[in-house]
Motif scaffolding. Structure first.
Motif, PDB file in Angstrom:
ATOM      1  N   GLY A  86       0.811  -1.207   0.000  1.00 52.37           N
ATOM      2  CA  GLY A  86       0.000   0.000   0.000  1.00 52.37           C
ATOM      3  C   GLY A  86       0.841   1.252   0.000  1.00 52.37           C
ATOM      4  O   GLY A  86       2.060   1.210   0.190  1.00 52.37           O
ATOM      5  N   PRO A  87       0.197   2.392  -0.196  1.00 54.35           N
ATOM      6  CA  PRO A  87       0.904   3.670  -0.176  1.00 54.35           C
ATOM      7  C   PRO A  87       1.593   3.930   1.164  1.00 54.35           C
ATOM      8  O   PRO A  87       2.547   4.698   1.235  1.00 54.35           O
ATOM      9  N   ASP A  88       1.123   3.252   2.217  1.00 53.99           N
ATOM     10  CA  ASP A  88       1.712   3.413   3.541  1.00 53.99           C
ATOM     11  C   ASP A  88       2.895   2.465   3.774  1.00 53.99           C
ATOM     12  O   ASP A  88       3.483   2.449   4.854  1.00 53.99           O
ATOM     13  N   PHE A 130      -4.611  -0.634  -5.205  1.00 56.87           N
ATOM     14  CA  PHE A 130      -4.867   0.741  -4.775  1.00 56.87           C
ATOM     15  C   PHE A 130      -5.005   1.587  -6.028  1.00 56.87           C
ATOM     16  O   PHE A 130      -4.200   1.482  -6.951  1.00 56.87           O
ATOM     17  N   ASP A 133      -6.795   7.281  -6.794  1.00 54.38           N
ATOM     18  CA  ASP A 133      -7.484   8.098  -5.797  1.00 54.38           C
ATOM     19  C   ASP A 133      -7.110   7.710  -4.368  1.00 54.38           C
ATOM     20  O   ASP A 133      -7.614   8.276  -3.403  1.00 54.38           O
ATOM     21  N   GLY A 134      -6.225   6.692  -4.212  1.00 48.30           N
ATOM     22  CA  GLY A 134      -5.795   6.256  -2.889  1.00 48.30           C
ATOM     23  C   GLY A 134      -6.693   5.223  -2.245  1.00 48.30           C
ATOM     24  O   GLY A 134      -6.378   4.722  -1.163  1.00 48.30           O
ATOM     25  N   HIS A 135      -7.816   4.877  -2.883  1.00 56.59           N
ATOM     26  CA  HIS A 135      -8.718   3.877  -2.326  1.00 56.59           C
ATOM     27  C   HIS A 135      -8.301   2.477  -2.736  1.00 56.59           C
ATOM     28  O   HIS A 135      -7.600   2.281  -3.736  1.00 56.59           O
ATOM     29  N   ASN A 150     -12.208   2.654   1.571  1.00 61.59           N
ATOM     30  CA  ASN A 150     -11.390   3.824   1.864  1.00 61.59           C
ATOM     31  C   ASN A 150      -9.954   3.350   2.080  1.00 61.59           C
ATOM     32  O   ASN A 150      -9.712   2.456   2.895  1.00 61.59           O
ATOM     33  N   GLY A 151      -9.013   3.918   1.349  1.00 61.39           N
ATOM     34  CA  GLY A 151      -7.626   3.482   1.401  1.00 61.39           C
ATOM     35  C   GLY A 151      -6.909   3.801   2.694  1.00 61.39           C
ATOM     36  O   GLY A 151      -5.842   3.250   2.957  1.00 61.39           O
ATOM     37  N   SER A 152      -7.475   4.672   3.518  1.00 62.10           N
ATOM     38  CA  SER A 152      -6.855   5.012   4.802  1.00 62.10           C
ATOM     39  C   SER A 152      -7.483   4.277   5.973  1.00 62.10           C
ATOM     40  O   SER A 152      -6.789   3.839   6.886  1.00 62.10           O
TER      41      SER A 152
END
Length: 183
Positions: A86-88, A130, A133-135, A150-152
């Motif tokens: 993931g982006p994290d 992912f 849009d980050g989702h 929701n990606g967060s």
């Protein structure tokens, strides 16, 4: 110690040119396999889900087996199907066992279980990706649709795509045109 994605097949890959999209898409969706590249302590390695052993396996950049990065049944892991960093920087894993399984999150550096990140009753997540849009998008094999979380927070947003001949979707990829391609 930064994780990165590489060209691969399954939930993510890179399109070299728009003209090759069709050929690559056929290859991607005919061989549903996921590969993630990560780096720890300056050494690059590759992660591959193993449904037959219920692990996420780690291999060196030369292809030598290292270990089970995510151990069998860690955090309830059973029959992993798709993985994505993931982006994290954490590792997200979908399972192919049924519509009661969450998408699980693991530390992208250690493989330790963090939490059940996303879940929606009736959704059997197979391929995951992912979006720009980050989702987090998941191909729901049993309900014949693609859903979005929701990606967060992992909160269920809703059905993103359904109908139009979409039957038992497995692989997902965003193309250079920003469109979601489903196999």
């Amino acid at each position: 110690m930064k994780n990165k994605m590489i060209s691969g097949v399954g939930s993510f890959f890179a399109f070299p040119t728009a003209a090759r999209v069709t050929a690559i898409m056929l290859f991607v969706f005919s061989a549903i396999t996921n590969i993630a590249s990560a780096q720890a302590s300056g050494q690059e390695f590759f992660l591959i889900p193993s449904g037959s052993t219920d692990n996420v396996l780690r291999y060196s950049d030369s292809g030598a087996f290292i270990d089970a990065f995510v151990a069998s049944h860690s955090g309830g892991l059973d029959n992993p199907r798709a993985i994505i960093l993931g982006p994290d920087g954490n590792l997200y894993v979908s399972q192919g066992t049924g519509s009661t399984d969450p998408i699980r999150r693991y530390d992208g550096h250690t493989g330790e279980f963090i939490d059940d990140f996303a879940f929606q009753p009736g959704v059997s997540p197979f391929g995951i990706v992912f979006g720009p849009d980050g989702h987090l998008y998941a191909a729901s094999f049993s309900s014949n649709n693609v859903v979005r979380f929701n990606g967060s927070t992992g909160e269920f947003i809703g059905v993103f795509a359904a109908g139009g001949g979409l039957v038992q979707p497995r692989g997902l990829a965003f193309g250079p045109d920003g469109h979601l391609y489903v196999g």
